[in-house]
Design a protein around this motif. Structure first.
Motif, mmCIF file in Angstrom:
data_model
loop_
_atom_site.group_PDB
_atom_site.id
_atom_site.type_symbol
_atom_site.label_atom_id
_atom_site.label_comp_id
_atom_site.label_asym_id
_atom_site.label_seq_id
_atom_site.Cartn_x
_atom_site.Cartn_y
_atom_site.Cartn_z
ATOM 1 N N ILE A 183 0.950 -0.883 9.302
ATOM 2 C CA ILE A 183 0.229 -0.164 8.250
ATOM 3 C C ILE A 183 0.542 1.319 8.355
ATOM 4 O O ILE A 183 0.928 1.818 9.413
ATOM 5 C CB ILE A 183 -1.302 -0.387 8.355
ATOM 6 C CG1 ILE A 183 -1.830 0.116 9.698
ATOM 7 C CG2 ILE A 183 -1.663 -1.841 8.147
ATOM 8 C CD1 ILE A 183 -3.318 0.100 9.804
ATOM 9 N N SER A 216 -9.015 2.751 6.400
ATOM 10 C CA SER A 216 -9.348 2.036 5.162
ATOM 11 C C SER A 216 -9.346 0.529 5.345
ATOM 12 O O SER A 216 -10.059 -0.181 4.621
ATOM 13 C CB SER A 216 -8.371 2.422 4.051
ATOM 14 O OG SER A 216 -8.417 3.810 3.794
ATOM 15 N N ILE A 217 -8.540 0.003 6.276
ATOM 16 C CA ILE A 217 -8.439 -1.449 6.429
ATOM 17 C C ILE A 217 -9.753 -2.070 6.886
ATOM 18 O O ILE A 217 -9.937 -3.292 6.761
ATOM 19 C CB ILE A 217 -7.318 -1.829 7.418
ATOM 20 C CG1 ILE A 217 -7.592 -1.229 8.799
ATOM 21 C CG2 ILE A 217 -5.966 -1.401 6.889
ATOM 22 C CD1 ILE A 217 -6.606 -1.695 9.861
ATOM 23 N N GLN A 242 -3.867 4.533 6.267
ATOM 24 C CA GLN A 242 -4.616 3.310 5.985
ATOM 25 C C GLN A 242 -5.365 2.795 7.213
ATOM 26 O O GLN A 242 -6.063 1.786 7.122
ATOM 27 C CB GLN A 242 -3.663 2.213 5.495
ATOM 28 C CG GLN A 242 -2.987 2.509 4.170
ATOM 29 C CD GLN A 242 -1.988 1.440 3.794
ATOM 30 O OE1 GLN A 242 -1.292 0.892 4.652
ATOM 31 N NE2 GLN A 242 -1.912 1.127 2.517
ATOM 32 N N TYR A 254 -11.082 -4.144 1.123
ATOM 33 C CA TYR A 254 -9.811 -3.422 1.139
ATOM 34 C C TYR A 254 -8.727 -4.340 1.685
ATOM 35 O O TYR A 254 -8.923 -5.044 2.673
ATOM 36 C CB TYR A 254 -9.894 -2.176 2.019
ATOM 37 C CG TYR A 254 -8.613 -1.359 2.029
ATOM 38 C CD1 TYR A 254 -8.390 -0.370 1.090
ATOM 39 C CD2 TYR A 254 -7.622 -1.600 2.980
ATOM 40 C CE1 TYR A 254 -7.216 0.373 1.091
ATOM 41 C CE2 TYR A 254 -6.457 -0.866 2.992
ATOM 42 C CZ TYR A 254 -6.261 0.120 2.048
ATOM 43 O OH TYR A 254 -5.096 0.840 2.052
ATOM 44 N N VAL A 277 -4.145 -4.561 2.071
ATOM 45 C CA VAL A 277 -2.857 -3.904 1.873
ATOM 46 C C VAL A 277 -2.037 -4.780 0.934
ATOM 47 O O VAL A 277 -1.301 -5.665 1.353
ATOM 48 C CB VAL A 277 -2.124 -3.706 3.217
ATOM 49 C CG1 VAL A 277 -0.861 -2.874 3.025
ATOM 50 C CG2 VAL A 277 -3.048 -3.040 4.220
#
Length: 356
Positions: free
Chosen positions: A283, A290-291, A287, A296, A298
């Motif tokens: 990642i 955010s994961i 990010q 959320y 990708v």
């Protein structure tokens, strides 16, 4: 659990707002000699506190600032007596505006909370409408095919159809579990029932749930590991989500490594560190936080069977409820998720740096 008092950052911001308002008011009083300007600055501090803290804090701050106004800015100075009628009226208006501001801020916070709840319900509804339908459609189609062509299918074809239906059933069950946990965590009702557990035993139970992909899992264990005071079922689910995410985002011919170590940085607060590393595309650094957010994912690296962004968010909520941490660690290849959980003082033996 629901917090009754404001967080530390909000507390400090509120204190800074009040102190700053008093200092600015003192400067304005020396420069302009205007009590109205002083009250406006103090009122601004009340608004800041109203937006950051619970309503009762607004009343305390407003009363404190009223006393400060009376003591520092009215005649006679440095006394709680007040003889000027204008100052009395201004102070009463100040307190009235503070109460109204508190009520408006409370209404605003309630509306924001309702808006967030509605957004969450909408996102859950959209997620459910898609992610429940997909495995259900596969299960129904597979079983219908099996029933209709039972006599014409070979034993291998029957076995493959049953395996497909079973796999989708487990996928559906895991999704529903994560959805329920996400809802509980959002409402703050997850209270772990802790007991002393072995991290290795929990990892083995997690690995057993990946029977069809167990050959892709590599386990490294430290010589001696302390026990953890955790809820076994919740920690299993948290680690399962992390491992499941690693398997989904890794090439199907690549392995996922699980490492368990003991950390004793200060001698007083030992921890168990669980690393789950895949060999996928990894990642981006921006990010890494955010994961762990709800829903959320990708999208650029998702496969057809990738999750819906619930798994890691649920894992973070469970780990946090156990006073642990979970984070993404930058590595050259793939993605490394590190879980740290508080350990007990008791230590158990699990071999000499074994690899399973």
């Amino acid at each position: 659990m629901k917090q009754n008092w404001p967080s530390i950052p909000s507390y400090y911001l509120a204190v800074c707002a009040v102190v700053s308002a008093l200092l600015i008011s003192y400067g304005l009083d020396l420069w302009l000699g205007s009590n109205i300007a002083v009250l406006l600055i103090l009122q601004l501090a009340v608004v800041v506190v109203a937006l950051l803290c619970p309503p009762r804090w607004v009343y305390v701050v407003a009363l404190f600032e009223a006393l400060c106004f009376n003591f520092f800015f009215t005649i006679p100075r440095y006394s709680l007596e007040m003889f000027n009628g204008d100052d009395m009226v201004n102070l009463l208006v100040f307190l009235l505006v503070a109460v109204i501001t508190s009520k408006l801020a409370e209404l605003y916070q309630h509306q924001q909370s309702q808006l967030k709840q509605e957004q969450l319900r909408s996102r859950i509804l959209l997620s459910v409408s898609h992610d429940l339908r997909t495995p259900l459609a596969t299960i129904i189609g597979t079983l219908s095919t099996l029933k209709e062509y039972m006599d014409k299918l070979s034993e291998q074809e029957k076995s493959e159809l049953l395996d497909s239906a079973t796999l989708e059933s487990h996928r559906l069950h895991q999704y529903i579990e994560n959805l329920l946990q996400a809802t509980k965590l959002h409402h703050g009702v997850v209270v772990p029932k802790k007991s002393e557990q072995s991290a290795v035993a929990i990892i083995h139970l997690v690995m057993e749930r990946f029977r069809q992909q167990k050959s892709r899992l590599i386990l490294h264990i430290d010589d001696r590991l302390p026990l953890m005071s955790v809820s076994s079922s919740l920690i299993q689910q948290a680690i399962f989500n992390v491992v499941d995410n690693a398997l989904r985002y890794s090439p199907i011919d690549k392995s996922v490594t699980i490492s368990i170590k003991s950390l004793d940085t200060d001698g007083e607060h030992p921890q168990i560190m669980i690393d789950v590393q895949d060999q996928g595309v990894g990642i981006e650094p921006d990010q890494s936080n955010s994961i762990f957010e709800l829903f959320y994912s990708v999208d650029a690296f998702k496969r057809n069977d990738s999750g819906t962004g619930l798994g890691l968010a649920v894992s973070k909520g469970i780990i946090t409820a156990h006073q642990g941490t979970i984070q993404s660690i930058p590595v050259e290849q793939g993605c490394l998720i590190r879980i740290c959980l508080p350990a007990c003082s008791e230590t158990s033996l699990h071999g000499n740096g074994s690899t399973v």
